[in-house]
Design an enzyme around this catalytic site. Structure first.
Site, PDB file in Angstrom:
ATOM      1  N   SER A 124       0.854  -1.286   0.143  1.00  0.00           N
ATOM      2  CA  SER A 124       0.209   0.324   0.051  1.00  0.00           C
ATOM      3  C   SER A 124       0.884   1.252   0.321  1.00  0.00           C
ATOM      4  O   SER A 124       1.846   1.713   0.345  1.00  0.00           O
ATOM      5  CB  SER A 124      -1.052  -0.024   1.221  1.00  0.00           C
ATOM      6  N   TYR A 149      -2.095  -1.548  10.666  1.00  0.00           N
ATOM      7  CA  TYR A 149      -2.420  -1.442   9.284  1.00  0.00           C
ATOM      8  C   TYR A 149      -1.309  -1.888   8.191  1.00  0.00           C
ATOM      9  O   TYR A 149      -0.817  -2.753   8.277  1.00  0.00           O
ATOM     10  CB  TYR A 149      -3.885  -1.368   8.874  1.00  0.00           C
ATOM     11  N   LYS A 153       2.437  -4.023   6.166  1.00  0.00           N
ATOM     12  CA  LYS A 153       2.351  -3.735   4.873  1.00  0.00           C
ATOM     13  C   LYS A 153       4.204  -3.803   5.258  1.00  0.00           C
ATOM     14  O   LYS A 153       4.859  -4.031   3.880  1.00  0.00           O
ATOM     15  CB  LYS A 153       1.500  -3.503   4.148  1.00  0.00           C
TER      16      LYS A 153
HETATM   17  P1  NAD Z   1     -11.571  -6.600   1.127  1.00  0.00           P
HETATM   18  O1  NAD Z   1     -11.121  -6.888   2.329  1.00  0.00           O
HETATM   19  O2  NAD Z   1     -12.533  -6.847  -0.004  1.00  0.00           O
HETATM   20  O3  NAD Z   1     -10.342  -8.196   0.568  1.00  0.00           O
HETATM   21  C1  NAD Z   1      -9.592  -8.870   1.637  1.00  0.00           C
HETATM   22  C2  NAD Z   1     -10.557 -11.160   1.362  1.00  0.00           C
HETATM   23  O4  NAD Z   1      -9.187 -11.766   2.578  1.00  0.00           O
HETATM   24  C3  NAD Z   1     -11.839 -10.934   1.626  1.00  0.00           C
HETATM   25  O5  NAD Z   1     -11.990 -11.055   0.794  1.00  0.00           O
HETATM   26  C4  NAD Z   1     -11.123 -11.749   2.958  1.00  0.00           C
HETATM   27  O6  NAD Z   1     -12.462 -12.084   3.162  1.00  0.00           O
HETATM   28  C5  NAD Z   1      -9.613 -12.339   2.874  1.00  0.00           C
HETATM   29  N1  NAD Z   1      -9.436 -12.591   4.003  1.00  0.00           N
HETATM   30  C6  NAD Z   1      -9.367 -12.044   4.976  1.00  0.00           C
HETATM   31  N2  NAD Z   1      -7.757 -12.690   6.225  1.00  0.00           N
HETATM   32  C7  NAD Z   1      -8.066 -14.157   5.813  1.00  0.00           C
HETATM   33  C8  NAD Z   1      -7.371 -14.689   6.122  1.00  0.00           C
HETATM   34  N3  NAD Z   1      -7.199 -15.490   7.169  1.00  0.00           N
HETATM   35  N4  NAD Z   1      -7.247 -16.391   5.195  1.00  0.00           N
HETATM   36  C9  NAD Z   1      -8.204 -15.682   4.478  1.00  0.00           C
HETATM   37  N5  NAD Z   1      -8.728 -14.999   3.328  1.00  0.00           N
HETATM   38  C10 NAD Z   1      -9.077 -13.582   4.129  1.00  0.00           C
HETATM   39  O7  NAD Z   1      -9.749  -6.519   0.555  1.00  0.00           O
HETATM   40  P2  NAD Z   1      -9.332  -5.556  -0.844  1.00  0.00           P
HETATM   41  O8  NAD Z   1     -10.020  -3.992  -0.703  1.00  0.00           O
HETATM   42  O9  NAD Z   1      -9.928  -5.890  -1.605  1.00  0.00           O
HETATM   43  O10 NAD Z   1      -7.761  -5.780  -0.050  1.00  0.00           O
HETATM   44  C11 NAD Z   1      -7.071  -6.683  -0.865  1.00  0.00           C
HETATM   45  C12 NAD Z   1      -5.165  -6.541   0.032  1.00  0.00           C
HETATM   46  O11 NAD Z   1      -5.306  -5.292  -0.800  1.00  0.00           O
HETATM   47  C13 NAD Z   1      -5.917  -5.882   1.243  1.00  0.00           C
HETATM   48  O12 NAD Z   1      -4.143  -7.078   1.648  1.00  0.00           O
HETATM   49  C14 NAD Z   1      -5.560  -5.074   1.770  1.00  0.00           C
HETATM   50  O13 NAD Z   1      -5.002  -4.605   2.475  1.00  0.00           O
HETATM   51  C15 NAD Z   1      -4.606  -4.398  -0.429  1.00  0.00           C
HETATM   52  N6  NAD Z   1      -5.099  -3.345  -0.110  1.00  0.00           N
HETATM   53  C16 NAD Z   1      -5.890  -2.528   0.098  1.00  0.00           C
HETATM   54  C17 NAD Z   1      -6.380  -1.159  -0.248  1.00  0.00           C
HETATM   55  C18 NAD Z   1      -8.145  -0.630  -0.663  1.00  0.00           C
HETATM   56  O14 NAD Z   1      -7.948   0.442  -0.483  1.00  0.00           O
HETATM   57  N7  NAD Z   1      -8.458  -1.613  -0.925  1.00  0.00           N
HETATM   58  C19 NAD Z   1      -4.893  -0.307  -0.219  1.00  0.00           C
HETATM   59  C20 NAD Z   1      -3.581  -0.617  -0.169  1.00  0.00           C
HETATM   60  C21 NAD Z   1      -3.927  -1.722  -0.034  1.00  0.00           C
HETATM   61  C1  UD1 Z   2      -7.161   5.300   3.882  1.00  0.00           C
HETATM   62  C2  UD1 Z   2      -6.535   4.521   5.007  1.00  0.00           C
HETATM   63  C3  UD1 Z   2      -4.547   3.801   4.785  1.00  0.00           C
HETATM   64  C4  UD1 Z   2      -5.436   2.773   3.226  1.00  0.00           C
HETATM   65  C5  UD1 Z   2      -6.314   3.106   2.387  1.00  0.00           C
HETATM   66  C6  UD1 Z   2      -6.711   2.696   1.103  1.00  0.00           C
HETATM   67  C7  UD1 Z   2      -6.423   5.938   6.993  1.00  0.00           C
HETATM   68  C8  UD1 Z   2      -5.576   7.025   7.738  1.00  0.00           C
HETATM   69  N1  UD1 Z   2      -5.709   5.719   5.726  1.00  0.00           N
HETATM   70  O1  UD1 Z   2      -5.917   6.296   3.109  1.00  0.00           O
HETATM   71  O2  UD1 Z   2      -3.561   3.583   4.977  1.00  0.00           O
HETATM   72  O3  UD1 Z   2      -4.336   2.040   2.788  1.00  0.00           O
HETATM   73  O4  UD1 Z   2      -7.521   4.058   3.500  1.00  0.00           O
HETATM   74  O5  UD1 Z   2      -8.013   2.425   2.379  1.00  0.00           O
HETATM   75  O6  UD1 Z   2      -7.370   5.809   7.010  1.00  0.00           O
HETATM   76  N2  UD1 Z   2     -12.150  11.694   3.759  1.00  0.00           N
HETATM   77  C9  UD1 Z   2     -13.332  12.099   3.726  1.00  0.00           C
HETATM   78  N3  UD1 Z   2     -14.294  11.562   4.642  1.00  0.00           N
HETATM   79  C10 UD1 Z   2     -14.944  10.587   4.597  1.00  0.00           C
HETATM   80  C11 UD1 Z   2     -14.099   9.778   4.148  1.00  0.00           C
HETATM   81  C12 UD1 Z   2     -12.500  10.173   3.622  1.00  0.00           C
HETATM   82  O7  UD1 Z   2     -13.695  13.753   4.341  1.00  0.00           O
HETATM   83  O8  UD1 Z   2     -15.645  10.324   4.901  1.00  0.00           O
HETATM   84  C13 UD1 Z   2     -11.461  11.820   2.678  1.00  0.00           C
HETATM   85  C14 UD1 Z   2      -9.831  11.200   4.216  1.00  0.00           C
HETATM   86  O9  UD1 Z   2      -9.876  12.172   4.962  1.00  0.00           O
HETATM   87  C15 UD1 Z   2      -8.878  11.165   3.053  1.00  0.00           C
HETATM   88  C16 UD1 Z   2      -9.382  10.946   1.514  1.00  0.00           C
HETATM   89  O10 UD1 Z   2     -10.790  11.329   2.315  1.00  0.00           O
HETATM   90  O11 UD1 Z   2      -8.702  12.890   2.920  1.00  0.00           O
HETATM   91  C17 UD1 Z   2      -9.462   9.664   0.986  1.00  0.00           C
HETATM   92  O12 UD1 Z   2      -9.650   8.604   1.919  1.00  0.00           O
HETATM   93  P1  UD1 Z   2      -9.449   7.360   2.520  1.00  0.00           P
HETATM   94  O13 UD1 Z   2     -10.783   6.695   1.213  1.00  0.00           O
HETATM   95  O14 UD1 Z   2     -10.001   7.177   3.539  1.00  0.00           O
HETATM   96  O15 UD1 Z   2      -8.106   7.256   1.948  1.00  0.00           O
HETATM   97  P2  UD1 Z   2      -6.852   7.742   2.897  1.00  0.00           P
HETATM   98  O16 UD1 Z   2      -6.593   8.098   3.680  1.00  0.00           O
HETATM   99  O17 UD1 Z   2      -5.822   7.685   1.214  1.00  0.00           O
END
Ligand code: NAD
Ligand code: UD1
Length: 338
Positions: A124, A149, A153
């Site tokens: 991330s 969290y 990473k």
């Molecule tokens: P998500 O929660 O939708 O998907 C994660 C999946 O992993 C889920 O289906 C959950 O059931 C499964 N899971 C969790 N723990 C498990 C375990 N112990 N064994 C088997 N399955 C398990 O999340 P996402 O948004 O699709 O994110 C996927 C990955 O990307 C995560 O590692 C997350 O940290 C990373 N990531 C997400 C974002 C984001 O903004 N969504 C940003 C950066 C990194």
């Molecule tokens: C958040 C997480 C980050 C994670 C990323 C992707 C925090 C501090 N960081 O990042 O670790 O990797 O999500 O899942 O939570 N915002 C509002 N109102 C809301 C929600 C968000 O104003 O109700 C603003 C936030 O202040 C930010 C922007 O929208 O400026 C994006 O927020 P968000 O979607 O939570 O992503 P990140 O903050 O980038």
């Protein structure tokens, strides 16, 4: 080629399954469904017209992983399985460290045993902490995460670097995602958060369907042009395709590679809100609230390395992201529930 997608029923995983199937890969999904529904995979099959194998299981269950690898010969593992709620991670650090880090180690151990040496990890932008210089690139300083969290990473990245040093046979792609939003253009799969969304885009779409009254913008006094924070939002389908690009790279035996996956464009909270208003055709109610603890003012990425080395370039902009996320939310007001 057979790919194991752990966490493949989740938001990014399900979109990645679509891209993998559309690009001719065989897919086995392994997910404990702790934050997802099997219905997402039924819809992946509907979108692609292709089949995949689903095995319900936990990456913490070493015996089940061994059985899985005994039954399938995988060419690569893409590890999405993990817990990702920032606020929850502050309250339950041990659960986060255990699930994310032990889960990754279990996978790497079973891969080694069964001689599968290609691994893609979902990292991330959070690993850059509060960057001194933006846009960041893959050589920017990492560290300074503000919650468990984010630290999982960082730690997993270090484990992967140490593993690659000790066992150069491993090809590892660390993908640092910026802010994935949007949904598949069919509206069949998308993000289905539990409870009150923590992230911006799903919160906005819940206001649009009337489930939440108004958006609270977390601060408008940052040193940015409109006072709100700036992020690099990337369409989840672009991000998903980035995994196919990374996978092709791994098949060339590159060792350990790191790519930032973003668009290279920073958008403010107001930019995102306006994009959703455009898709909606109406104004979306909001109030300005306090800053959220741990938020950074600006983060977006350079895109040159991903373009030059894996030919990855995002094709969607925030208007496309807003349109597709709204389409998904409008068609699935309760997510995958009905
Ligand atoms: P998500 O929660 O939708 O998907 C994660 C999946 O992993 C889920 O289906 C959950 O059931 C499964 N899971 C969790 N723990 C498990 C375990 N112990 N064994 C088997 N399955 C398990 O999340 P996402 O948004 O699709 O994110 C996927 C990955 O990307 C995560 O590692 C997350 O940290 C990373 N990531 C997400 C974002 C984001 O903004 N969504 C940003 C950066 C990194
Ligand atoms: C958040 C997480 C980050 C994670 C990323 C992707 C925090 C501090 N960081 O990042 O670790 O990797 O999500 O899942 O939570 N915002 C509002 N109102 C809301 C929600 C968000 O104003 O109700 C603003 C936030 O202040 C930010 C922007 O929208 O400026 C994006 O927020 P968000 O979607 O939570 O992503 P990140 O903050 O980038």
């Amino acid at each position: 080629m057979k790919i194991l997608v752990t966490g493949g029923a989740g938001y990014i995983g399900s979109h990645t399954c679509v891209e993998l199937l559309n690009n001719g890969f065989e897919v086995v999904v392994y997910d404990n469904l702790s934050n997802s529904k099997e219905e997402a995979l039924t819809r992946v099959k509907k979108i692609t017209g292709k089949d995949l194998i689903f095995v319900k299981g936990d990456v913490l269950d070493v015996k089940a992983l061994d059985k899985l690898f005994n039954e399938h010969k995988f060419d690569c593992v893409i590890n999405f399985a993990g817990l990702k709620a920032v606020g929850e991670s502050v309250k339950k650090p041990l659960e986060y460290y255990h699930n994310n880090i032990t889960g990754a180690i279990n996978l790497l151990e079973v891969m080694k045993k069964y001689e599968c040496y290609n691994f893609i990890f979902s990292s991330s932008a959070t690993v850059y902490g509060d960057p001194e210089v933006v846009p960041v690139d893959e050589n920017s300083k990492i560290g300074g995460t503000t919650n468990p969290y984010g630290t999982t990473k960082l730690f997993i990245e270090q484990i992967l670097k140490d593993l690659h040093y000790a066992e150069p046979k491993f090809n590892i792609a660390i993908l640092r995602y910026f802010n994935p939003i949007g949904a598949h253009p069919t509206g069949l799969i998308g993000e289905d958060p539990n409870g009150i969304p923590n992230n911006l885009a799903p919160y906005i779409t819940q206001v649009m369907i009337g489930k939440r009254e108004k958006l609270t913008i977390f601060g408008n006094d940052y040193e940015t042009p409109d006072g709100t924070c700036i992020r690099d939002y990337i369409h989840v389908c672009d991000l998903a395709y980035g995994h196919v690009c990374a996978l092709r790279k791994l098949l060339e035996n590159p060792g350990l590679v790191i790519y930032n996956l973003g668009t290279g464009t920073g958008s403010s909270v107001f930019d995102v809100l306006h994009a959703f208003e455009k898709a909606y055709g109406k104004e979306i109610p909001y109030v300005i609230g306090n800053r959220r603890a741990g938020d950074i003012a600006v983060n977006f990425t350079k895109v040159d390395k991903a373009l030059n080395e894996i030919n990855f370039k995002a094709k969607y902009d925030i208007n496309d992201m807003a349109r597709d996320q709204w389409n998904w939310q409008a068609k699935n007001q309760n997510g995958y529930e009905n």
